[in-house]
Design a protein around this motif. Structure first.
Motif, mmCIF file in Angstrom:
data_model
loop_
_atom_site.group_PDB
_atom_site.id
_atom_site.type_symbol
_atom_site.label_atom_id
_atom_site.label_comp_id
_atom_site.label_asym_id
_atom_site.label_seq_id
_atom_site.Cartn_x
_atom_site.Cartn_y
_atom_site.Cartn_z
ATOM 1 N N PRO A 4 0.825 -1.226 0.000
ATOM 2 C CA PRO A 4 0.000 0.000 0.000
ATOM 3 C C PRO A 4 0.855 1.269 0.000
ATOM 4 O O PRO A 4 0.518 2.247 -0.650
ATOM 5 N N ILE A 5 1.966 1.226 0.738
ATOM 6 C CA ILE A 5 2.847 2.403 0.765
ATOM 7 C C ILE A 5 3.487 2.579 -0.609
ATOM 8 O O ILE A 5 3.602 3.706 -1.113
ATOM 9 N N THR A 6 3.871 1.467 -1.223
ATOM 10 C CA THR A 6 4.438 1.558 -2.576
ATOM 11 C C THR A 6 3.437 2.212 -3.521
ATOM 12 O O THR A 6 3.802 3.066 -4.335
ATOM 13 N N ALA A 7 2.171 1.810 -3.373
ATOM 14 C CA ALA A 7 1.143 2.379 -4.254
ATOM 15 C C ALA A 7 1.039 3.890 -4.065
ATOM 16 O O ALA A 7 0.913 4.650 -5.030
ATOM 17 N N VAL A 8 1.104 4.333 -2.805
ATOM 18 C CA VAL A 8 1.027 5.781 -2.533
ATOM 19 C C VAL A 8 2.232 6.489 -3.147
ATOM 20 O O VAL A 8 2.107 7.544 -3.789
ATOM 21 N N ILE A 9 3.412 5.891 -2.969
ATOM 22 C CA ILE A 9 4.633 6.518 -3.503
ATOM 23 C C ILE A 9 4.555 6.616 -5.028
ATOM 24 O O ILE A 9 4.886 7.641 -5.619
ATOM 25 N N VAL A 10 4.096 5.534 -5.637
ATOM 26 C CA VAL A 10 3.980 5.539 -7.104
ATOM 27 C C VAL A 10 2.997 6.620 -7.550
ATOM 28 O O VAL A 10 3.270 7.389 -8.476
ATOM 29 N N LEU A 11 1.875 6.712 -6.847
ATOM 30 C CA LEU A 11 0.870 7.719 -7.221
ATOM 31 C C LEU A 11 1.432 9.131 -7.107
ATOM 32 O O LEU A 11 1.286 9.961 -8.010
ATOM 33 N N LEU A 12 2.094 9.403 -5.987
ATOM 34 C CA LEU A 12 2.653 10.750 -5.780
ATOM 35 C C LEU A 12 3.662 11.089 -6.876
ATOM 36 O O LEU A 12 3.674 12.196 -7.415
#
Lengths: 465, 341
Positions: B260-268
């Motif tokens: 989930p954190i990876t997903a947030v980082i990718v989105l940002l």
């Protein structure tokens, strides 16, 4: 459960409310800029410029003006040009423009004027007013038939202008395509005179490069890609092809435009300069390129008449500069490239300003011979005034020699003439294509010629749409 | 009436009595105590609400002016032709969108070229950011000594990122800059870039990507570090008891748990890659040639660098196209996030 203590909020006193309301109202009104255009003081004028190097000269002129008329002038500079345009646009919307604007002659003056921001000066600027000016530039700032027709094209930036209107009076003149060389290094490499042909120029670059392998190169602010095209290739191509064939380079005629043999030959000749660029030229801004020369990292820089002021401002000794126009190729159509001066900047009076009479008086004052010469010497920029037989005496040796090198003949190259280019033509995009050829060496002359022709054709197609 | 009185009135039990003003002959009578208390209470509530609105009001007005107004203004502008000076807009319908996407022989190719560059940035920046920040966070999390200092050092690019740093990068990357000097001094002169790393079209975009990754790693690393410290140790111990080594634990336990954190980082990072333009404007202005022109910069050019041509509507339209692209990216990312969650 204990009692919940509710405290009644403290009321503001009547005086507090009144003060608060007044403050809010003042803030809103101030934000809306309700003061009207120009200075509110009838004895004070406001003027904006986009040239920092003009401020000191204008301030000296303003002191003289105040002594003569009692009207003071506050000069403010906003740079670079794009920030200036944005500032003018924002201030126009809040009704907060100054009394006088310095503008690009035959450019932003028409854009601002067409949008109704500037006063039409056609009735005010008399022949007597422009009498001190060079005859070739006296009428610049006036909408000609050609400018009017260009304004009718889709996407034109000058919509709203009418033939015969005048939105600016020339303030500085000059041209592009001037090489500034480090005189001491040239002497060390065995050169004391400027080159007369392109080939001699290349030889000079080669000799200086051998003498100064670390910093003997030539630079130009190619981060603004139009510079390589408009300040170097165009004057060189004009010298090579002459006044009749040169404009055809920008036509849709495949037998005469950049894709044609003549166009490719011009590109190949220009490409001879590739080994001599100062490293990093492709990514240097105009100021960075000038600084590279001023700091001794380059031995040549190409600019315009206006470059001198920047170099001097940044500590380069004007006596150590040799200037010459981009020379024509040896067997070209022109024996020498004369550069025709044109109005680079003009002065405009803001419409519906409170101090219009005083603003006109100030603009007229700046056209006076003694004032213009004083300004030129301080700003190191050429005025539109006729400097007589001996310009060196009028505005100093270097500026004078530059003025003397400008040509007035019919065949002189006019860098400000865009009549042969399509509407919507974007020099930056066209220059970016040229940059792929030199200095980047990612395309050869033939491919570049085809790419230039394709892009310019797209502007013609767009202008007919 | 003091606040205490209001409160005590409100708590008083209700008393029997006629309703307000309702005597048998219509004679006015003083309202009963509970009624008075209720009124007082209502007044107090209203007053409290009024104060609340008064405090929220300025923010709402500000949002209305700076947010709603500008959004609506910008949206309408995308259907018009205007240069910022004309007294009136020239309505052109969907022409701006058509010109940008396919119709204009001038603008459509430029947008396509910028779109390809943007796509490379959108692919490379999130991937590299994750590839660097995750291992870095794992290492920092396991550091026993000087971990605070190391975290500060690695976080430094984030707190210093700004225009000055981009200029500093420019000096480092120029022909006589530190990187060429370093390469020369360690005998790797063949890797030198004579035109500077930003002056060569082949290295300019990759170099810009490196600078963007350098700026984005600190926050990503911090997010991963937070995730690592929130992990349940019993899971890691269980993996170790099952015989998983360090690598296996990181790849099969820690990485999936931090998805989930990876997903947030990718989105940002996708958002920054799609819309960011400052770094390109300052360091290359899209050059050399157009090799580093991205969509955000193209929007800026159309708006402010077009020599007063009426391209503000085109800029606005491109801005809205970028918004739509960002929306699609966000939706895709949210779906992915749900799946991994």
């Amino acid at each position: 459960m204990g009692a919940v203590a509710l405290r009644r909020p403290r009321r503001f006193t009547r005086r507090g409310r009144t003060l608060g309301g007044a403050f809010a109202l003042t803030t809103v009104l101030a934000a809306c800029g309700g003061g009207g255009q120009g200075s509110d003081d009838p004895n004070q004028l406001e003027m904006w410029t986009f040239k920092q190097s003009h401020v000191a000269g204008l301030e000296v002129a303003a002191e003289m003006f105040e002594e003569e008329t009692g009207i003071s002038v506050r000069v403010q500079a906003f740079t670079p040009d794009d920030a200036y345009n944005t500032k003018v646009a924002a201030s126009a919307r809040t009704n907060d423009l100054p009394d006088v604007l310095e503008v690009h002659a035959n450019g932003s003056d028409f854009s601002f004027g067409g949008a109704g921001l500037l006063e039409d000066l056609s009735d005010e600027v008399t022949e007597e007013w422009t009498a001190p000016f060079l005859p070739t530039v006296a009428q610049e700032g006036t909408v000609t038939r050609q400018y009017y027709e260009q304004s009718l094209a889709p996407g034109a930036a000058t919509v709203g202008i009418e033939e015969g209107q005048r939105y600016s009076v020339p303030f500085t003149v000059g041209t592009f395509g001037i090489v500034y060389a480090n005189k001491e290094r040239l002497a060390q490499a065995g050169y004391t005179e400027p080159p007369t042909t392109w080939e001699e120029f290349i030889e000079m670059l080669d000799a200086v490069g051998r003498e100064f392998p670390e910093n003997g190169g030539v630079t130009i602010g190619m981060k603004v890609p139009s510079t390589g095209l408009e300040w170097m290739l165009q004057p060189m191509a004009y010298g090579q092809l002459g006044p009749d064939a040169y404009p055809e380079l920008f036509s849709e005629d495949e037998s005469a435009n950049w894709a044609s043999p003549a166009g490719v030959t011009a590109l190949e000749t220009f490409g001879q300069i590739t080994p001599y660029w100062t490293p990093g030229t492709g990514i240097m801004a105009i100021d960075e390129a000038d600084l590279s020369f001023a700091n001794g990292e380059s031995s040549f820089v190409v600019g315009g008449t206006f470059t001198l002021a920047f170099l001097a401002e940044n500590g380069f000794d004007p006596d150590n500069i040799l200037t010459f126009p981009i020379p024509p190729p040896e067997h070209g159509a022109m024996e020498q490239t004369d550069l025709k001066p044109f109005a680079l900047t003009g002065l405009s009076v803001v419409r519906e300003g409170g101090n219009q009479e005083a603003a006109l008086e100030w603009v007229r004052f700046l056209a006076r011979d003694d004032v213009a010469r004083g300004f030129a010497q301080r700003a190191l920029d050429l005025p539109p005034n006729d400097l007589g037989e001996n310009p060196e005496e009028a505005v100093g040796p270097l500026l004078g020699s530059m003025a003397a090198s400008l040509g007035e003949s019919e065949d002189a190259y006019h860098a400000g003439d865009t009549s042969y280019k399509p509407n919507g033509y974007d020099g930056a995009d066209v220059g970016a294509v040229l940059a792929e050829f030199t200095p980047l060496e990612r395309a050869d002359a033939e491919d570049t010629g085809r790419a230039l022709a394709r892009l310019i054709n797209s502007y013609w197609a767009e202008s007919r749409r | 009436m003091s606040g205490e009185t209001i409160a005590s009135d409100a708590r008083r039990p209700s008393e029997p009595g006629p309703s307000a003003g309702g005597g048998p002959r219509g004679t006015r009578r003083r309202p009963a105590a509970p009624e008075r208390a209720e009124r007082a209470s209502r007044r107090a509530r209203l007053r409290e609400a009024a104060w609340g609105y008064a405090f929220v009001g300025p923010a709402l007005v500000l949002f209305g002016v700076m947010g709603v107004y500008t959004i609506v203004y910008g949206f309408l502008l995308s259907f018009a032709e205007w240069n910022g000076f004309w007294p009136q807009w020239n309505w052109v319908g969907l022409d701006n969108y058509a010109d940008l996407l396919w119709r204009s022989p001038v603008h459509a190719p430029a947008v396509r070229e910028a779109g390809v560059n943007t796509l490379w940035v959108m692919i490379a920046v999130p991937l590299l950011t994750v590839a660097i920040s995750f291992p870095l966070a794992v290492i920092l999390n396991s550091a026993r000594r000087m971990s605070g200092l190391l975290r500060s050092v690695y976080f430094l690019p984030y707190v210093t990122t700004g225009i000055a740093v981009y200029f500093a990068w420019q000096y480092i990357l120029e022909p006589n800059g530190a990187i060429n000097l370093l390469l020369r001094s360690v005998g790797l002169g063949s890797l030198e870039q004579p035109q500077g790393f930003l002056g060569n079209p082949d290295t300019a975009l990759p170099t810009m990507i490196v600078v963007m990754v350098w700026s984005s790693v600190p926050v990503a690393m911090l997010l991963y570090l937070t995730g690592l410290q929130a992990l349940d140790n019993s899971l890691l111990e269980a993996a170790q008891l099952d015989g998983a080594g360090w690598w296996r634990t990181q790849l099969s336990v820690v990485w999936p748990l931090l998805r989930p954190i990876t997903a947030v980082i990718v989105l940002l990072n996708l958002r920054d890659s799609l819309q960011g333009f400052q770094v390109f404007l300052i360091m290359t202005n899209g050059g050399p040639g157009n090799s580093t022109n991205v969509l955000g910069l193209e929007t800026y050019r159309l708006a402010f660098l077009s020599e007063l041509a009426p391209t503000l509507g085109l800029a606005s339209a491109l801005g809205w196209l970028l918004f739509l692209a960002a929306l699609v990216v966000a939706i895709v990312n949210q779906r992915a996030l749900r799946r991994v969650g």
